[in-house]
Design a protein around this motif. Structure first.
Motif, PDB file in Angstrom:
ATOM      1  N   ARG A  56       1.030  -1.087  -0.112  1.00  0.00           N
ATOM      2  CA  ARG A  56      -0.246   0.017   0.154  1.00  0.00           C
ATOM      3  C   ARG A  56       0.833   1.161   0.053  1.00  0.00           C
ATOM      4  O   ARG A  56       1.874   1.285   0.513  1.00  0.00           O
ATOM      5  CB  ARG A  56      -0.792  -0.001   1.037  1.00  0.00           C
ATOM      6  CG  ARG A  56      -2.115  -1.161   1.088  1.00  0.00           C
ATOM      7  CD  ARG A  56      -3.206  -0.841   2.103  1.00  0.00           C
ATOM      8  NE  ARG A  56      -3.994  -1.948   2.001  1.00  0.00           N
ATOM      9  CZ  ARG A  56      -4.869  -2.047   0.843  1.00  0.00           C
ATOM     10  NH1 ARG A  56      -5.310  -1.073   0.322  1.00  0.00           N
ATOM     11  NH2 ARG A  56      -5.839  -3.178   0.950  1.00  0.00           N
ATOM     12  N   ARG A 114      -3.491  -3.737  15.740  1.00  0.00           N
ATOM     13  CA  ARG A 114      -3.814  -3.454  14.192  1.00  0.00           C
ATOM     14  C   ARG A 114      -2.848  -4.182  13.568  1.00  0.00           C
ATOM     15  O   ARG A 114      -1.608  -4.221  13.614  1.00  0.00           O
ATOM     16  CB  ARG A 114      -3.676  -1.826  14.242  1.00  0.00           C
ATOM     17  CG  ARG A 114      -4.753  -1.153  15.031  1.00  0.00           C
ATOM     18  CD  ARG A 114      -5.193   0.372  14.493  1.00  0.00           C
ATOM     19  NE  ARG A 114      -5.545   0.233  13.184  1.00  0.00           N
ATOM     20  CZ  ARG A 114      -5.578   1.375  12.364  1.00  0.00           C
ATOM     21  NH1 ARG A 114      -5.027   2.671  12.764  1.00  0.00           N
ATOM     22  NH2 ARG A 114      -6.229   1.449  11.123  1.00  0.00           N
ATOM     23  N   GLU A 156      -4.222  -5.208   7.379  1.00  0.00           N
ATOM     24  CA  GLU A 156      -5.519  -5.512   6.711  1.00  0.00           C
ATOM     25  C   GLU A 156      -6.338  -4.073   7.310  1.00  0.00           C
ATOM     26  O   GLU A 156      -7.037  -3.343   6.471  1.00  0.00           O
ATOM     27  CB  GLU A 156      -6.256  -6.645   7.212  1.00  0.00           C
ATOM     28  CG  GLU A 156      -5.827  -7.555   6.611  1.00  0.00           C
ATOM     29  CD  GLU A 156      -6.255  -9.074   7.249  1.00  0.00           C
ATOM     30  OE1 GLU A 156      -7.241  -8.915   7.832  1.00  0.00           O
ATOM     31  OE2 GLU A 156      -5.736 -10.028   7.171  1.00  0.00           O
ATOM     32  N   ASP A 157      -5.857  -3.474   8.425  1.00  0.00           N
ATOM     33  CA  ASP A 157      -6.495  -2.408   8.890  1.00  0.00           C
ATOM     34  C   ASP A 157      -6.032  -1.042   8.345  1.00  0.00           C
ATOM     35  O   ASP A 157      -6.781  -0.130   8.480  1.00  0.00           O
ATOM     36  CB  ASP A 157      -6.231  -2.159  10.474  1.00  0.00           C
ATOM     37  CG  ASP A 157      -6.747  -3.469  11.255  1.00  0.00           C
ATOM     38  OD1 ASP A 157      -7.964  -3.806  10.998  1.00  0.00           O
ATOM     39  OD2 ASP A 157      -6.138  -3.751  12.199  1.00  0.00           O
ATOM     40  N   PHE A 158      -5.171  -0.993   7.378  1.00  0.00           N
ATOM     41  CA  PHE A 158      -4.831   0.161   6.649  1.00  0.00           C
ATOM     42  C   PHE A 158      -5.194   0.130   5.316  1.00  0.00           C
ATOM     43  O   PHE A 158      -4.673   0.641   4.559  1.00  0.00           O
ATOM     44  CB  PHE A 158      -3.116   0.240   6.563  1.00  0.00           C
ATOM     45  CG  PHE A 158      -2.606   0.522   8.033  1.00  0.00           C
ATOM     46  CD1 PHE A 158      -2.174   1.855   8.309  1.00  0.00           C
ATOM     47  CD2 PHE A 158      -2.688  -0.507   9.097  1.00  0.00           C
ATOM     48  CE1 PHE A 158      -1.701   2.096   9.682  1.00  0.00           C
ATOM     49  CE2 PHE A 158      -2.190  -0.129  10.301  1.00  0.00           C
ATOM     50  CZ  PHE A 158      -1.738   1.129  10.395  1.00  0.00           C
ATOM     51  N   SER A 159      -6.401  -0.444   4.801  1.00  0.00           N
ATOM     52  CA  SER A 159      -6.831  -0.720   3.473  1.00  0.00           C
ATOM     53  C   SER A 159      -7.320   0.770   3.046  1.00  0.00           C
ATOM     54  O   SER A 159      -7.810   0.655   1.769  1.00  0.00           O
ATOM     55  CB  SER A 159      -8.104  -1.551   3.538  1.00  0.00           C
ATOM     56  OG  SER A 159      -9.195  -1.281   4.393  1.00  0.00           O
ATOM     57  N   SER A 160      -7.365   1.616   3.783  1.00  0.00           N
ATOM     58  CA  SER A 160      -7.776   3.124   3.399  1.00  0.00           C
ATOM     59  C   SER A 160      -6.739   3.559   2.444  1.00  0.00           C
ATOM     60  O   SER A 160      -6.933   4.547   1.511  1.00  0.00           O
ATOM     61  CB  SER A 160      -8.334   4.152   4.368  1.00  0.00           C
ATOM     62  OG  SER A 160      -6.840   4.222   5.256  1.00  0.00           O
ATOM     63  N   TYR A 161      -5.484   3.100   2.620  1.00  0.00           N
ATOM     64  CA  TYR A 161      -4.622   3.624   1.559  1.00  0.00           C
ATOM     65  C   TYR A 161      -4.561   2.907   0.419  1.00  0.00           C
ATOM     66  O   TYR A 161      -4.850   1.601   0.251  1.00  0.00           O
ATOM     67  CB  TYR A 161      -2.999   3.302   2.402  1.00  0.00           C
ATOM     68  CG  TYR A 161      -2.814   4.253   3.460  1.00  0.00           C
ATOM     69  CD1 TYR A 161      -2.504   5.457   3.244  1.00  0.00           C
ATOM     70  CD2 TYR A 161      -2.967   3.733   4.801  1.00  0.00           C
ATOM     71  CE1 TYR A 161      -2.386   6.146   4.468  1.00  0.00           C
ATOM     72  CE2 TYR A 161      -2.634   4.491   5.913  1.00  0.00           C
ATOM     73  CZ  TYR A 161      -2.380   5.879   5.705  1.00  0.00           C
ATOM     74  OH  TYR A 161      -2.223   6.617   6.652  1.00  0.00           O
ATOM     75  N   GLU A 162      -3.984   3.241  -0.639  1.00  0.00           N
ATOM     76  CA  GLU A 162      -4.041   2.843  -1.904  1.00  0.00           C
ATOM     77  C   GLU A 162      -3.102   1.542  -2.158  1.00  0.00           C
ATOM     78  O   GLU A 162      -2.258   1.543  -1.694  1.00  0.00           O
ATOM     79  CB  GLU A 162      -3.571   4.076  -2.968  1.00  0.00           C
ATOM     80  CG  GLU A 162      -3.468   3.614  -4.334  1.00  0.00           C
ATOM     81  CD  GLU A 162      -2.420   4.497  -5.187  1.00  0.00           C
ATOM     82  OE1 GLU A 162      -2.071   4.227  -6.259  1.00  0.00           O
ATOM     83  OE2 GLU A 162      -2.493   5.674  -4.871  1.00  0.00           O
TER      84      GLU A 162
END
Length: 588
Positions: free
Chosen positions: A557, A576, A579-585
């Motif tokens: 990401r 965390r 997977e919890d950083f899915s807001s990143y591209e």
RNA sequence: GCGCCGUUGGUCCAGUGGUAGGACAUUGGCUUCCCAAGCCAAUAGCCCGGGUUCAAUUCCCGGACGGCGCACCA
């Protein structure tokens, strides 16, 4: 053993990648000694730090750091001088080795052959006509080898002051109890922990770092008042424990049972709720550092396996290639150790426990007039006085007449009661001295490191290429983040170098690599378990974003550089996950 | 400590009574650039001691170390 020989691969990776290697290779190596390399040392240190966090800091316990060399009296008191001293006899016919003291105990009425000197053991074997249990050959005249599992040394010049390398770290805690209780302001319960090396001159070290001659233990001794102190199980009651109890081990179809901590302590096989308390903490902790819970259990010691002082004892065990190895021991040691050190040293290894209300007690006492007893009885006087005191407590009625009779070394002595100064006293007692009991969780660090590597070992395929990686928790991985320039040109190298320095300056364990293809660099980090790789690419130079690649999924990401530190800290220090950083591209 | 088997570059292996070869890794160069690509080059090895032999990495003996089994692992 199962055909799945991950162990061989672990030993190979460990050596090639610097987790651990056999020591002194230049001098052909010495059995049972290992050196942790540049990846293993930080891994081990991280494991120790996480242990410290859980068992010292979060439990409110103290930590000490005692010497590894200790004088002989310590081990006279602890019993190691006797019990670590094995007498081996090798049959001259079939060459089987046996414990000589056990042979005598089996064949004669002697129960404690272990404490006899070697010559007497040899004589006893000859006199009783003891033969080899294996082939029956006469063992008379066969030499008995004295083998002490402790490494001996001399403290100072000459041999007047023998010392030993400690065979367990815990004695360093016990011997300092009189001072440690002061630091704890004489309040029970209190816990003292120690992480350090211990040494055993093993007859036959085996299986790389699983059984070595020098090893690291992380031990906690919790000192409790056995009548007053109870653990707070409220936060742990629902923790599920995989228990392999003694009855289950002896049953033909016995298997481990899973039950909650509350069940295990209330009606299950765990006798001591303190032991149960630490089983609960340990289970969660082992999971945290990367032990596979499908290959983990608590095994209760069988009656014959327990040390003489332990009333309830469980081991934490992990499965390695089909074998279960011991990771930790949880024992209720009662007051055995403190009592022994109290007896041998003459120092005060007790704690004063105040009553809720001061008590008024009547007590029979004597205060013998030694100026009379001394001239009268000479060297027996002191013993007589002691016996008078004992008798007063035991049987005050004996002092009713003119004279009182005491027996010392088989001799009777008549002592006038007024010389004994017998009195019935009314005294106010505000409390009593008790010897605390000890609950001891004791962890083997090296075996745990090995288990973490073993349970974390993975092989998979990425685009048809085989990949080996270690699924290490970010909290224990030797390197948290590796930084690569996609290419070392157009300023990407400089950018990446600076980025790595920045990450290092805020405390990350980092690596930098600009050699060869990017894929190769990912694989290098995979093999040492680095959870995250940050790559500086063309776009970084334009918009200050980098790609972050997660080890297990190989997913990437794109994250702005100024958010990188916070993101990595969350990934390392909290629950965390990537997977919890899915807001990143997502890249690609 | 006993028994069986083993020990060849950093790693994993092949091979030989006339001192060795591969793969991977590492380093440098060219090329490529988000998952171990390719080409060129370089570095690097027969566990130690004794014996047999003109000659031992190879055969024999002993030792060290490793794996497994036995014993040991309060």
């Amino acid at each position: 053993m199962r055909p799945d020989m991950t162990s061989e691969k672990i030993v190979e990776v460990a050596k090639r990648r610097g987790f651990f290697l056999q020591s002194f290779g230049a001098y052909s190596g010495v059995s049972g000694f290992y050196t942790y390399g540049p990846t293993g040392a930080p891994l081990k240190r991280n494991v120790e730090d996480v242990w410290r966090d859980r068992f010292v800091v979060r439990e409110g316990n103290q930590e000490i750091d005692a010497p590894t060399v200790m004088p002989e009296p310590v081990f006279e008191a602890s019993g190691h001088l006797d019990t670590f001293d094995d007498m081996l006899i090798a049959c001259s016919e079939c060459e089987e080795s046996h414990r000589a003291d056990h042979l005598i105990e089996d064949e004669t009425d002697l129960a404690d052959a272990e404490s006899l000197p070697t010559e007497e053991i040899e004589d006893l074997i000859a006199d009783n006509g003891i033969g080899c249990p294996n082939c029956g050959a006469d063992l008379a005249g066969v030499a008995v080898d004295d083998f002490n599992l402790m490494f001996g040394t001399n403290i100072g010049p000459g041999s007047a002051s023998p010392g030993y390398l400690r065979p367990e770290t815990v004695q360093g805690i016990f011997v300092e109890f009189p001072q440690l209780k002061e630091y704890a302001r004489n309040q029970l319960p209190f816990g003292v922990a120690q992480i350090g090396r211990a040494y055993r001159n093993e007859i036959s070290p085996r299986r790389s770092i699983i059984r070595t001659r020098e090893f690291t233990q992380a031990e906690l001794d919790l000192f409790i008042d056995p009548e007053e102190d109870r653990p707070d199980l409220s936060d742990l009651a629902d923790v599920r424990l995989p228990l392999y109890s003694a009855p289950d081990q002896q049953a033909d179809d016995g298997d481990l049972e899973e039950m909650t901590l509350a069940e295990a302590v209330e009606e299950g096989p765990v006798d001591s709720e303190w032991v149960g308390y630490y089983l609960g903490i340990a289970k969660e902790w082992y999971e945290r550092v990367g032990v596979d819970m499908d290959r983990f259990r608590f095994r209760q010691h069988l009656a014959g396996e327990r040390a003489h002082y332990a009333s309830d004892c469980w081991d934490a065990e992990a499965e390695i290639d089909g074998d279960w190895i011991e990771l930790a021991g949880f024992s209720y040691r009662s007051d055995y150790d403190l009592r022994k050190h109290g007896e041998h040293s003459g120092e005060d290894f007790t704690i004063f426990r105040e009553y809720d209300e001061p008590k008024s007690v009547t007590r029979a006492t004597v205060d013998p007039d030694m100026s009379t007893l001394g001239p009268e009885y000479g060297s027996a006087a002191a013993d007589i006085a002691a016996e008078l005191a004992a008798l007063a407590e035991r049987d005050p009625d004996a002092f009713e007449g003119e004279d009182v009779t005491v027996e010392v070394d088989g001799e009777s002595y008549e002592v006038p009661v007024d010389v004994a100064n017998f009195r019935i006293e009314e005294r106010t007692e505000s409390g009593e001295h008790i010897t605390p009991h000890v609950v001891e969780p004791s962890f083997g660090v090296d075996r745990l490191v090995y288990t973490i590597l073993h349970h974390g070992y993975r092989e998979d395929e990425i685009d048809g290429e085989k990949r080996v990686y270690l699924e290490l928790d970010p909290e224990v991985a030797p390197t948290t983040v590796a930084v690569f320039p996609l290419m070392d040109r157009e300023g990407m190298g400089e950018y990446a170098t600076e980025l790595e320095a920045d990450l290092r300056s805020v405390g990350f364990a980092t690596a930098y690599d600009d050699s060869g293809a990017i894929g190769r660099r990912y694989r290098r980090q995979d093999e040492v378990g680095t959870p995250f790789c940050v790559t500086v690419d063309h776009r970084t130079l334009e918009d200050d974003t980098v790609t972050v690649r997660e080890r297990d999924s190989t997913e990437q990401r794109r994250i702005p550089v100024d958010e990188l530190t916070d993101a990595l800290e969350e990934l390392r220090d909290t629950d965390r996950s990537f997977e919890d950083f899915s807001s990143y591209e997502l890249v690609e």
